[in-house]
Design an enzyme around this catalytic site. Structure first.
Site, PDB file in Angstrom:
ATOM      1  N   HIS A   1      22.143  73.371 -62.187  1.00 14.85           N
ATOM      2  CA  HIS A   1      21.058  73.961 -61.390  1.00 14.85           C
ATOM      3  C   HIS A   1      20.111  74.773 -62.271  1.00 14.85           C
ATOM      4  O   HIS A   1      20.488  75.254 -63.334  1.00 14.85           O
ATOM      5  CB  HIS A   1      21.599  74.781 -60.205  1.00 14.85           C
ATOM      6  CG  HIS A   1      22.172  76.124 -60.521  1.00 14.85           C
ATOM      7  ND1 HIS A   1      23.249  76.645 -59.858  1.00 14.85           N
ATOM      8  CD2 HIS A   1      21.820  77.084 -61.412  1.00 14.85           C
ATOM      9  CE1 HIS A   1      23.509  77.853 -60.316  1.00 14.85           C
ATOM     10  NE2 HIS A   1      22.670  78.139 -61.260  1.00 14.85           N
TER      11      HIS A   1
ATOM     12  N   ASP B   1      14.646  83.676 -57.935  1.00 14.62           N
ATOM     13  CA  ASP B   1      15.507  83.598 -56.757  1.00 14.62           C
ATOM     14  C   ASP B   1      16.085  84.955 -56.372  1.00 14.62           C
ATOM     15  O   ASP B   1      15.987  85.937 -57.122  1.00 14.62           O
ATOM     16  CB  ASP B   1      16.651  82.588 -57.010  1.00 14.62           C
ATOM     17  CG  ASP B   1      17.262  82.732 -58.398  1.00 14.62           C
ATOM     18  OD1 ASP B   1      17.239  83.835 -58.958  1.00 14.62           O
ATOM     19  OD2 ASP B   1      17.777  81.727 -58.921  1.00 14.62           O
TER      20      ASP B   1
ATOM     21  N   GLU C   1      20.442  73.731 -56.230  1.00 17.48           N
ATOM     22  CA  GLU C   1      21.768  73.135 -56.344  1.00 17.48           C
ATOM     23  C   GLU C   1      21.685  71.609 -56.196  1.00 17.48           C
ATOM     24  O   GLU C   1      20.857  71.109 -55.417  1.00 17.48           O
ATOM     25  CB  GLU C   1      22.668  73.678 -55.224  1.00 17.48           C
ATOM     26  CG  GLU C   1      22.868  75.193 -55.267  1.00 17.48           C
ATOM     27  CD  GLU C   1      23.904  75.620 -56.286  1.00 17.48           C
ATOM     28  OE1 GLU C   1      23.919  75.078 -57.411  1.00 17.48           O
ATOM     29  OE2 GLU C   1      24.709  76.505 -55.965  1.00 17.48           O
TER      30      GLU C   1
ATOM     31  N   ASN D   1      26.554  73.576 -63.022  1.00 19.13           N
ATOM     32  CA  ASN D   1      26.414  72.291 -62.327  1.00 19.13           C
ATOM     33  C   ASN D   1      25.020  71.685 -62.535  1.00 19.13           C
ATOM     34  O   ASN D   1      24.630  70.768 -61.822  1.00 19.13           O
ATOM     35  CB  ASN D   1      26.702  72.464 -60.830  1.00 19.13           C
ATOM     36  CG  ASN D   1      25.748  73.458 -60.167  1.00 19.13           C
ATOM     37  OD1 ASN D   1      24.867  74.002 -60.839  1.00 19.13           O
ATOM     38  ND2 ASN D   1      25.922  73.687 -58.887  1.00 19.13           N
TER      39      ASN D   1
HETATM   40  C1  GLP Z   1      22.276  81.594 -61.809  1.00 12.37           C
HETATM   41  C2  GLP Z   1      20.805  81.860 -61.521  1.00 12.37           C
HETATM   42  C3  GLP Z   1      19.943  81.216 -62.548  1.00 12.37           C
HETATM   43  C4  GLP Z   1      20.613  81.426 -63.882  1.00 12.37           C
HETATM   44  C5  GLP Z   1      21.811  80.520 -63.965  1.00 12.37           C
HETATM   45  C6  GLP Z   1      22.661  80.733 -65.203  1.00 12.37           C
HETATM   46  O1  GLP Z   1      23.061  81.376 -60.729  1.00 12.37           O
HETATM   47  N1  GLP Z   1      20.316  81.594 -60.216  1.00 12.37           N
HETATM   48  O2  GLP Z   1      18.631  81.731 -62.508  1.00 12.37           O
HETATM   49  O3  GLP Z   1      19.735  81.139 -64.907  1.00 12.37           O
HETATM   50  O4  GLP Z   1      22.567  80.612 -62.786  1.00 12.37           O
HETATM   51  O5  GLP Z   1      23.366  81.929 -65.113  1.00 12.37           O
HETATM   52  P1  GLP Z   1      24.107  82.596 -66.359  1.00 12.37           P
HETATM   53  O6  GLP Z   1      23.043  82.909 -67.337  1.00 12.37           O
HETATM   54  O7  GLP Z   1      24.753  83.820 -65.803  1.00 12.37           O
HETATM   55  O8  GLP Z   1      25.064  81.595 -66.880  1.00 12.37           O
END
Ligand code: GLP
Length: 253
Positions: free
Chosen positions: A147, A76, A152, A145
């Site tokens: 995702h 993304d 989302e 959440n």
């Molecule tokens: C983000 C990204 C994901 C990521 C997830 C967890 O918003 N779009 O690809 O794996 O949320 O993030 P984090 O590892 O900072 O908790």
């Protein structure tokens, strides 16, 4: 239906990062022609650091084969951030992966967050993934959440690569890179959809920290559904969950 993810429980985040990096290198050797799918975020930072350290220890010829054959697609990108903006995922990949490994930046692909028509860019990106043969090994983190990528909730298992509106939860979760201000986090992103994610051949779901324990347990234990996009992974035949003890704390119960 597949019986759910294979679990690799490890003691702490450092052990998780090293195990994921080791699997990435093994995967490159076994499936050099298949693109990797990559995630960004705090969970993945130590993974890429360990990967860089492991690559630095490889015989020079082997490291060169890895570089020459590299092909990855990130999940993304934020809409509206130039790739050189330090908060953009492209800049994160440049800092954590391209430079330390000495990769050709053209081999580390992300959606173009500055595209004039983001919806068309999402379609183009999905086509680029398909043209490259689809994702082989896909790294996934987990949002608070539920995702994955930026899918989302609510999100169907068939959702394609597209532009999404980021939830308040996600903008709070990611505010750290934006001076702590959730309102400064871009409102939209381009993300590979659940469709492309579930089409990956092999998935490594990487989860660390106590804050993720409850959502991880729900995604693993409750019936799959749109309210927790990661729960669709229960339908995938080859998911390995690599998690530390704190993330698994509530998952064991
Ligand atoms: C983000 C990204 C994901 C990521 C997830 C967890 O918003 N779009 O690809 O794996 O949320 O993030 P984090 O590892 O900072 O908790």
């Amino acid at each position: 239906m597949p019986s759910g993810p294979t679990l690799l429980p490890l003691g702490n985040g450092a052990a998780v990062a090293d195990a994921v990096a080791a699997r990435m290198l093994l995967d490159r050797r076994r499936h050099p022609d298949r693109p990797l799918g990559l995630a960004t975020g705090r969970t993945m930072e130590p993974v890429y650091r360990r990967l860089a350290a492991r690559v630095a220890d490889l015989p020079a010829a082997e490291a060169e084969v890895l570089r020459r054959g590299w092909c990855s697609f990130n999940l993304d990108a934020y809409v509206g951030l130039p790739p050189a903006d330090p908060r953009a995922f492209a800049a994160e990949m440049e800092r954590l992966l391209v430079r330390p490994l000495g990769l050709d930046p053209r081999r580390v692909r992300l959606p173009d967050g500055l595209a004039a028509d983001p919806e068309a860019e999402a379609r183009r990106y999905a086509e680029a993934v398909a043209t490259a043969g689809g994702i082989g090994l896909l790294l996934l983190g987990l949002g608070l959440n539920g995702h994955v990528g930026f899918n989302e909730p609510p999100c169907l298992a068939t959702a394609p690569c597209r532009v999404v509106a980021l939830s308040a939860t996600t903008r709070r979760q990611n505010a750290g890179a934006f001076g702590g201000d959730p309102a400064a986090v871009p409102a939209r992103a381009i993300t590979l959809g659940m469709a492309e994610i579930l089409a990956a051949e092999r998935i490594l779901l990487v989860v660390t920290g106590a804050a993720k324990a409850t959502i991880l347990r729900r995604c693993l234990r409750e019936p799959p559904g749109p309210e927790r996009p990661a729960s669709w992974l229960q339908h995938h035949p080859d998911v390995t969950l690599i998690a530390d003890a704190t993330a698994l704390g509530a998952a064991d119960g």
